[in-house]
Write a protein that holds these residues in place. Structure first.
Motif, mmCIF file in Angstrom:
data_model
loop_
_atom_site.group_PDB
_atom_site.id
_atom_site.type_symbol
_atom_site.label_atom_id
_atom_site.label_comp_id
_atom_site.label_asym_id
_atom_site.label_seq_id
_atom_site.Cartn_x
_atom_site.Cartn_y
_atom_site.Cartn_z
ATOM 1 N N SER A 372 0.897 -1.246 -0.022
ATOM 2 C CA SER A 372 0.175 -0.012 0.011
ATOM 3 C C SER A 372 1.112 1.131 0.033
ATOM 4 C CB SER A 372 -0.780 0.049 1.223
ATOM 5 O OG SER A 372 -0.050 0.098 2.395
ATOM 6 N N TYR A 376 -3.796 4.077 -0.068
ATOM 7 C CA TYR A 376 -4.270 3.344 -1.173
ATOM 8 C C TYR A 376 -3.610 1.828 -1.214
ATOM 9 C CZ TYR A 376 -5.307 8.193 -2.973
ATOM 10 O OH TYR A 376 -5.620 9.386 -2.753
ATOM 11 N N VAL A 378 -2.477 -1.569 -3.088
ATOM 12 C CA VAL A 378 -1.835 -1.835 -4.689
ATOM 13 C C VAL A 378 -2.652 -2.895 -4.876
ATOM 14 C CG1 VAL A 378 -0.040 -2.718 -5.882
ATOM 15 C CG2 VAL A 378 0.456 -0.888 -3.998
ATOM 16 N N GLY A 393 -3.910 0.974 -7.936
ATOM 17 C CA GLY A 393 -4.315 0.903 -6.613
ATOM 18 C C GLY A 393 -5.747 1.412 -6.325
#
Length: 649
Positions: A372, A376, A378, A393
């Motif tokens: 991440s 966000y 991934v 993401g």
């Protein structure tokens, strides 16, 4: 002349008196075969035309003495589509027993006469009817030698008309012998070169002259072509070999000329030598100019570091193409988690070129296991760039799918390179993040995570316009106009916010064919035009699309984006780049010096507005381009409405 004419009336002569006149001529018939289309066509190429006043006389023949700039003596000339003899030819006629000469008009002209012991039965005059002599004046001392043979000509000093008449009268009243003249020449020129006339006449009668057959003329033109080819092929050789080749060719020319002399043919080699020297000098000067230009171009960075190099920075986020599945922008759609991780490679000259103060080390380590970035998560990898990886993401709170562009910030990058790369990476977030336009990529967030800088931006659907820049793969012309209007509108907005993109090219513009919409991306080398810290001498951009001022490292403004957009417009219309080359230096020279091939020559179906708009947008003089993107946009909109009956809206 009245007294002379009265004298000739009382003492008639079989031969007429020849008068050398520049503005008058006697219409003396020359026996020629009947004219045909073949001979008429050749005559148009052969004879020099003159416009003289016709004069008739029982005792005199008026004829011009002709000398060409090529130092040749025309025996024949033309007026009112008829062929006449020049002064030398008229003298030959008077030397003939029956004062008649016949002209044979074939591929080689010739004068013939019958049963004449003084004039040669056949004189060949070459293709143009002119002869070449040694040019030596005929002197009085040669008279005694000439009298020994029938073909000699007694050359004496000119006497006045008064003296000539007095000699005739004295002959009539006394037994004093007076000279008898076969040919009498009268001229009104005090400086008339009668010795040259007699010299030419002597060489003509003795057949000691040169002419030019059609084969000789064709050989001369062939030597011109060979000289030009030689100058072209030796341009890359060392200087010593070039000079040796030129000297060798000139030596061959003079050897050929010597053998042509033996055949009584005049081969003009000096013009070929001058042509070869001139062509070689022009090519040599062109090469020197190229070298000076390349030296000036290298000098832009030589002050900073002699080992500066170009680093390609390619946004692998553009890998959303026909080789990948389209990725949905809404959270309700399923997003593929298995995305091709093979980076898309572009040609070197289509990549973004950045020439910096110092060479920069780049890290090849990438954190492929990052789960991440901030909030966000991934979901996959979209592509790899020179400085980092582009991830796909999602923001789990609002289920927004984003593209996460990263930059390696590890310690193995030297201090100067690290600072420059970091500043340029976050400049994209700063510049694009401050812009809000429907046709500019949206920046959502920026930050650092596990030695990686990241930018979260809108996850676009579609493909880069670079997929439509090949012949046969271009978009419809009206659609190209519409898309360019959108791009111009986005850049006009950016320029009003004092942001110059500096890297406009098809690869940085994403096209959504469902929405017929384009989005401008990659503000990585953009800058704020009112920033007092902006420096000149830093070259940034993609070489094919750079403006002349970018190439030269000068300070740029929005008009540089206009040039780059003009190049993009040109390529989208015809599938070709306006400026091409095998190296960056060659492309740089083309952009700053050469004129692009007209776009309507590449694509003949284009309207005239395409040529007009491309030419103005890509003008090398920055003051003669469109001065604002709004002006560029208006020209596109007006052309779209006029040529395709489509409103820009």
């Amino acid at each position: 002349m009245t007294r002379l004419e009265s004298y000739l009336t009382t003492s008639p002569r079989k031969n007429k008196i020849v008068i050398a006149a520049d503005n008058s001529w006697s219409k003396q018939k020359l026996n020629t075969p009947s004219s045909t289309l073949y001979t008429s066509t050749l005559a148009w190429f052969r004879y020099s035309a003159h416009n003289l006043k016709q004069t008739s006389s029982e005792h005199f023949i008026y004829s011009p003495f002709l000398i060409n700039k090529r130092q040749s003596f025309p025996i024949l000339w033309q007026q009112q589509e008829e062929v006449y003899l020049s002064l030398v030819g008229e003298i030959l006629r008077q030397l003939s027993v029956n004062t008649e000469l016949s002209l044979n008009q074939s591929w080689q002209l010739s004068l013939t006469n019958t049963d004449n012991e003084q004039v040669t039965k056949k004189l060949f005059l070459g293709f143009f009817g002119e002869i070449f002599t040694s040019g030596a004046a005929y002197s009085i001392q040669q008279t005694a030698q000439d009298k020994q043979g029938n073909k000699g000509i007694a050359a004496q000093e000119l006497t006045s008309v008064k003296t000539f008449v007095a000699q005739g009268i004295s002959k009539a009243v006394s037994a004093v012998p007076t000279p008898l003249y076969k040919v009498i020449i009268i001229t009104d020129h005090k400086q008339f070169q009668h010795k040259m006339v007699l010299g030419v006449l002597k060489e003509l009668l003795q057949q000691d002259y040169l002419s030019q057959k059609l084969s000789t003329i064709l050989l001369c033109w062939a030597l011109f072509v060979i000289a030009l080819s030689l100058a072209w092929f030796i341009r890359c050789m060392p200087m010593k070999q070039q000079l040796l080749s030129i000297v060798s060719y000139c030596l061959v020319l003079f050897i050929i000329q010597f053998f042509m002399f033996k055949q009584h043919q005049w081969l003009e080699v000096l013009p070929v030598v001058f042509f070869l020297a001139g062509s070689w000098l022009l090519l040599f000067a062109y090469q020197k100019e190229c070298q000076l230009f390349l030296s000036a171009l290298k000098g832009q960075t030589a002050q900073l570091n002699s080992t500066a190099r170009a680093t390609a920075i390619v946004d692998k986020g553009q890998s959303l193409s026909n080789q990948q599945a389209k990725i949905a922008t809404t959270g309700n759609m399923q997003v593929p988690l298995s995305v091709d991780t093979t980076p898309m490679l572009e040609e070197e000259l289509q990549q973004t070129l950045v020439i910096l103060d110092k060479p920069r080390k780049t890290s090849t380590k990438h954190h492929l296991t990052v789960a991440s970035f901030g909030r966000y998560q991934v979901e996959g990898i979209l592509g790899k760039g020179a400085m980092g990886i582009v991830y796909q993401g999602v923001d789990p709170k609002i289920n927004r799918h984003v593209a996460i562009k990263t930059l390696q910030l590890s310690d193995d990058i030297d201090s100067a390179g690290f600072i420059e790369a970091k500043e340029r990476f976050f400049r994209e977030a700063q510049t694009a993040g401050g812009l809000s336009h429907a046709n500019i990529v949206t920046i959502y967030d920026v930050g650092e995570e596990q030695n990686l800088g990241y930018i979260a931006m809108d996850l676009l659907t579609g493909a880069p316009l670079s997929l439509f820049t090949q012949p046969g793969q271009t978009l419809p012309t009206p659609l190209v106009y519409q898309l360019l209007i959108q791009i111009a509108d986005a850049l006009d907005y950016a320029h009003k916010q004092n942001v110059v993109h500096r890297d406009i090219k098809p690869a940085n513009i994403i096209y959504d064919d469902d929405l017929l919409k384009v989005t401008v991306t990659d503000f990585g080398i953009a800058y704020v035009s009112d920033n007092s810290k902006t420096r000149t001498g830093i070259i940034m951009g993609s070489p094919y699309y750079m403006s002349p001022e970018q190439i030269l490292g000068l300070k740029v403004d929005g008009r540089s984006d206009i040039f780059s957009l003009g190049v993009t417009f040109y390529q989208l219309l015809c599938g070709y780049l306006p400026f091409e080359g095998e190296s960056i230096a060659t492309v740089a020279y083309q952009i700053t010096k050469a004129k692009a091939i007209a776009v309507n020559q590449r694509n003949t179906a284009l309207p005239t507005s395409a040529l007009r708009i491309c030419s103005k947008a890509m003008h090398k003089d920055i003051t003669k381009r469109y001065q604002t993107m709004a002006e560029f946009k208006l020209a596109l909109a007006n052309a779209l409405k006029r040529d395709f009956k489509i409103s820009a809206n």
